[in-house]
Scaffold this active site. Sequence first.
Site, PDB file in Angstrom:
ATOM      1  N   SER A  16       0.850  -1.186   0.000  1.00  0.00           N
ATOM      2  CA  SER A  16       0.000   0.000   0.000  1.00  0.00           C
ATOM      3  C   SER A  16       0.889   1.241   0.000  1.00  0.00           C
ATOM      4  O   SER A  16       2.110   1.142   0.089  1.00  0.00           O
ATOM      5  CB  SER A  16      -0.890   0.009   1.231  1.00  0.00           C
ATOM      6  OG  SER A  16      -0.103   0.314   2.367  1.00  0.00           O
ATOM      7  N   LYS A  17       0.226   2.388  -0.058  1.00  0.00           N
ATOM      8  CA  LYS A  17       0.964   3.657  -0.078  1.00  0.00           C
ATOM      9  C   LYS A  17       1.946   3.755   1.085  1.00  0.00           C
ATOM     10  O   LYS A  17       2.991   4.371   0.973  1.00  0.00           O
ATOM     11  CB  LYS A  17      -0.024   4.825  -0.007  1.00  0.00           C
ATOM     12  CG  LYS A  17      -0.727   5.068  -1.322  1.00  0.00           C
ATOM     13  CD  LYS A  17      -0.842   6.571  -1.613  1.00  0.00           C
ATOM     14  CE  LYS A  17      -1.355   6.806  -3.000  1.00  0.00           C
ATOM     15  NZ  LYS A  17      -2.785   7.133  -3.050  1.00  0.00           N
ATOM     16  N   ARG A  18       1.576   3.137   2.194  1.00  0.00           N
ATOM     17  CA  ARG A  18       2.437   3.204   3.382  1.00  0.00           C
ATOM     18  C   ARG A  18       3.802   2.549   3.153  1.00  0.00           C
ATOM     19  O   ARG A  18       4.746   2.802   3.866  1.00  0.00           O
ATOM     20  CB  ARG A  18       1.732   2.548   4.579  1.00  0.00           C
ATOM     21  CG  ARG A  18       1.217   3.563   5.577  1.00  0.00           C
ATOM     22  CD  ARG A  18       0.253   2.932   6.543  1.00  0.00           C
ATOM     23  NE  ARG A  18      -1.031   2.688   5.875  1.00  0.00           N
ATOM     24  CZ  ARG A  18      -1.713   1.569   5.967  1.00  0.00           C
ATOM     25  NH1 ARG A  18      -1.266   0.575   6.678  1.00  0.00           N
ATOM     26  NH2 ARG A  18      -2.873   1.438   5.343  1.00  0.00           N
ATOM     27  N   ASP A  19       3.868   1.685   2.150  1.00  0.00           N
ATOM     28  CA  ASP A  19       5.142   1.012   1.879  1.00  0.00           C
ATOM     29  C   ASP A  19       6.093   1.886   1.071  1.00  0.00           C
ATOM     30  O   ASP A  19       7.152   1.421   0.642  1.00  0.00           O
ATOM     31  CB  ASP A  19       4.891  -0.306   1.139  1.00  0.00           C
ATOM     32  CG  ASP A  19       4.157  -1.291   2.026  1.00  0.00           C
ATOM     33  OD1 ASP A  19       4.678  -1.588   3.105  1.00  0.00           O
ATOM     34  OD2 ASP A  19       3.054  -1.722   1.651  1.00  0.00           O
ATOM     35  N   GLY A  20       5.714   3.128   0.860  1.00  0.00           N
ATOM     36  CA  GLY A  20       6.617   4.038   0.133  1.00  0.00           C
ATOM     37  C   GLY A  20       6.284   4.031  -1.343  1.00  0.00           C
ATOM     38  O   GLY A  20       5.218   4.478  -1.732  1.00  0.00           O
TER      39      GLY A  20
END
Length: 474
Positions: free
Chosen positions: A248-252
């Site tokens: 997801s976006k949280r993974d960069g």
Amino acid sequence: MRVRLAPSPTGTLHIGTARTALFNWLFTRHEGGKFLIRIEDTDKERSKPEFTENILEGLNWLGLNWDESPVLQSARISEHRQAIKGLLDAGHAYRCYASEDELASMRESQKALGKSPKYDNRHRSLTPEQEEAFKAEGRTAVVRFKINPSSEIVWNDLVRGQMFWRGEDLGGDMVIARRAKAEDIGDPLYNLVVVLDDIFMGITHVIRGEDHIANTAKQILLYKALGADIPEFAHTPLILNSEGKKLSKRDGVTSINEFKKMGYTPEAMANYMTLLGWSVPEGMEERFNIKEASKVFTFNRINKAGAKFDWDKLNWLNAQVLHEWSPKKLLEELEPLWLQAGWKQHDQSWALDLVELIGPSMTLLKDGVEQARPFFEEPPLEESAITQLSIDGAKAALRELAQQLSETPWDGIETDQAQKLISSTANSSGVKKGIIMKSLRAALLGSMQGPDLLTSWSLLARVGQDCDRLSRVL
Ligand code: GLU
């Protein structure tokens, strides 16, 4: 065979969407079908033309060409409304007047009983009088499609094999049009619109991420109600982060844009994304171009389990691609980056030699900026270079070398001439060749690591930079 990618233009091209596109593309290029694009732009608030542009650009960059002009979902909204009317008239759908508060308290009481929340079909069989009463109250209504709880939905998924769903597990009668005044039809919703557009576009195979499996069960019921042929379905595994969770976006980095900016090549990205969930047949190397992969692409080599994102493998592939490129191609890609860094190349053959020197140690395109830097800008001396230059005899030897160099009539140093110069300095100064070479590296490149010394020296000499760099340390 006709397949499609149906991206929503609510963000830039995501790696998951790109990988879905790739599997669709590989499949049609293998089977000889058509790869189409439908822009699902019905979410008016979040859809933006610049995202559509970015998605199409990204697909192009990856080499995923499509066969017909992209279809805009929003252009077909009146057909969508017409179809909802048809479903209402045929008794497959009905208006539900339940208010949001009512639905929320329904879900609360289901939860309190330990049941999973779902619509209890309470307005499925309203009498005309009840409907009139709700309308008179000024209530708004959604349109719901009837899902028979006892229906059994079966399909043979091209990736996952036999699939089975029960109607009762689909959350109750499904909303197909948003809330609107009771006599109107509100905005048509995803599951219905996808089915209508897939029928309209003559889609024979729906290939998409496994997060759509429950939607597929619902969509099959819609195909049946609409009396249309049901396409084949293939649900591809999700891309996971290193912890095994959905990327997801949280993974960069998740947007194709960002990979491009980081210096990944489209060839390596497409190669890598194919391997995210698909395995090569025996005897085939993992480094391939997608045209080669399309020749052998079949769904039975797609894994059912999620595909973990592996930076090392992506980096390895990117390095392979860069190392395969000719110096000319590499230079074409690097020149704009060098210009951005404020560097003008001196002449074409010099630049080609530089690229040939640094190319084999590049992993990312931007490495070609960092590694070229000491050839365009005088590098500061690193700690290790200062230490090297303080070794007994190092500076004296370099001084001698500089002296010999100033007496050399050459215009630019060739590597064998450089060799001779170092040997003769070693002879006359009594300092070991190894020390001279290391010290020379320290002086010329400011660092103890880097590309081949003699070639580096020759490149610097050709642009008149070697003597200055020697004299600054003496
Ligand atoms: N617009 C949907 C998405 O981006 C399309 C899904 C599908 O392929 O049906 O997830």
